[in-house]
Design an enzyme around this catalytic site. Sequence first.
Site, PDB file in Angstrom:
ATOM      1  N   ALA A   1       0.854  -1.195   0.000  1.00  0.00           N
ATOM      2  CA  ALA A   1       0.000   0.000   0.000  1.00  0.00           C
ATOM      3  C   ALA A   1       0.885   1.238   0.000  1.00  0.00           C
ATOM      4  CB  ALA A   1      -0.901   0.005   1.232  1.00  0.00           C
TER       5      ALA A   1
ATOM      6  N   VAL B   1       4.110  -1.491   3.481  1.00  0.00           N
ATOM      7  CA  VAL B   1       3.578  -0.145   3.261  1.00  0.00           C
ATOM      8  C   VAL B   1       4.705   0.776   2.819  1.00  0.00           C
ATOM      9  CG1 VAL B   1       2.519   1.821   4.435  1.00  0.00           C
ATOM     10  CG2 VAL B   1       1.779  -0.467   5.005  1.00  0.00           C
ATOM     11  N   LYS B   2       4.362   1.665   1.895  1.00  0.00           N
ATOM     12  CA  LYS B   2       5.335   2.678   1.481  1.00  0.00           C
ATOM     13  C   LYS B   2       4.835   4.041   1.912  1.00  0.00           C
ATOM     14  CE  LYS B   2       6.318   4.695  -2.977  1.00  0.00           C
ATOM     15  NZ  LYS B   2       6.778   4.430  -4.339  1.00  0.00           N
ATOM     16  N   THR B   3       5.744   4.807   2.520  1.00  0.00           N
ATOM     17  CA  THR B   3       5.361   6.136   2.954  1.00  0.00           C
ATOM     18  C   THR B   3       6.544   7.073   2.803  1.00  0.00           C
ATOM     19  OG1 THR B   3       4.155   7.311   4.683  1.00  0.00           O
ATOM     20  CG2 THR B   3       5.890   5.828   5.427  1.00  0.00           C
TER      21      THR B   3
END
Length: 263
Positions: free
Chosen positions: A142, A173-175
């Site tokens: 995500a 997750v990528k942020t």
Amino acid sequence: MQWGIKNRLARIFNPETGRTVMLAVDHGYFLGPTRKLENPRETIAPLIPYADALMLTRGVLRNCVDPESRIPAVLRVSGGVSIVGPSLADEGLTTSFEDAIRLNVSAVTMSIFVGTEHERETLLNLAELVDQGETYGIPVLAVTAVGKELEKRDARFLSLCCRIAAEIGAHYVKTYYCEDFEKVVESCPVPVVIAGGPQLDSFRDTLQLAHDAIARGARGVDMGRNIWQDEHPVAAIRSVRGVVQENMPVDEAFELYRSVAGR
Ligand code: 5RP
């Protein structure tokens, strides 16, 4: 976690380090032929040997990456918007799961837009993708907080985004990196990787970003513009790799960058 998902994650995250250097080249899905990615094949080919995975759309995978390549693909399956349209947050799913399977991908990925009017729709799309991923043994990445959401880039907001993605079932997750980044990682029960964002003023800053993110618990990078928009993209990815996969201090990695760049 089921075997297929674990096996695919082990292609992306080096099992010896638990970390990954993903090369993000999916930008064309809403930006069109963005600078230095006008010809994706030319941009990507020299960088593949130093990447653990490529993040890209099916169009670029099919047309610009040789099928003989052993590089794992993390397939972007969301889109339907453009930089000149009314809202970048209004994404839908653009690729069927069957096509992702045919393309032998190691993961699928999509963006969620928490805090926008499209929050519900994008989160429900994520839920649908995770259900399919669990059915077929394909992990889901995500991507949080792109575009206008960058303005809200603090640990509180990014923790909210990452945690919601993980609760819905994203496998990683990528942020974005931010102050107090360790709080984002600590409150997210799945691995977190960071995007690079727009090109920074100096490449040393990019290495510092990668270093600080890893030091605060990131499990790798999913970096694009700071690598392929750099004047020396091979030197850039090799030195980012040094930081992420070999624990190189920033000074040593910058020296590697300078020597590969021939400076
Ligand atoms: C766009 C993306 C990009 O892949 C992501 O932003 C990483 O690239 P960059 O390091 O250039 O920011 O997910 O939605």
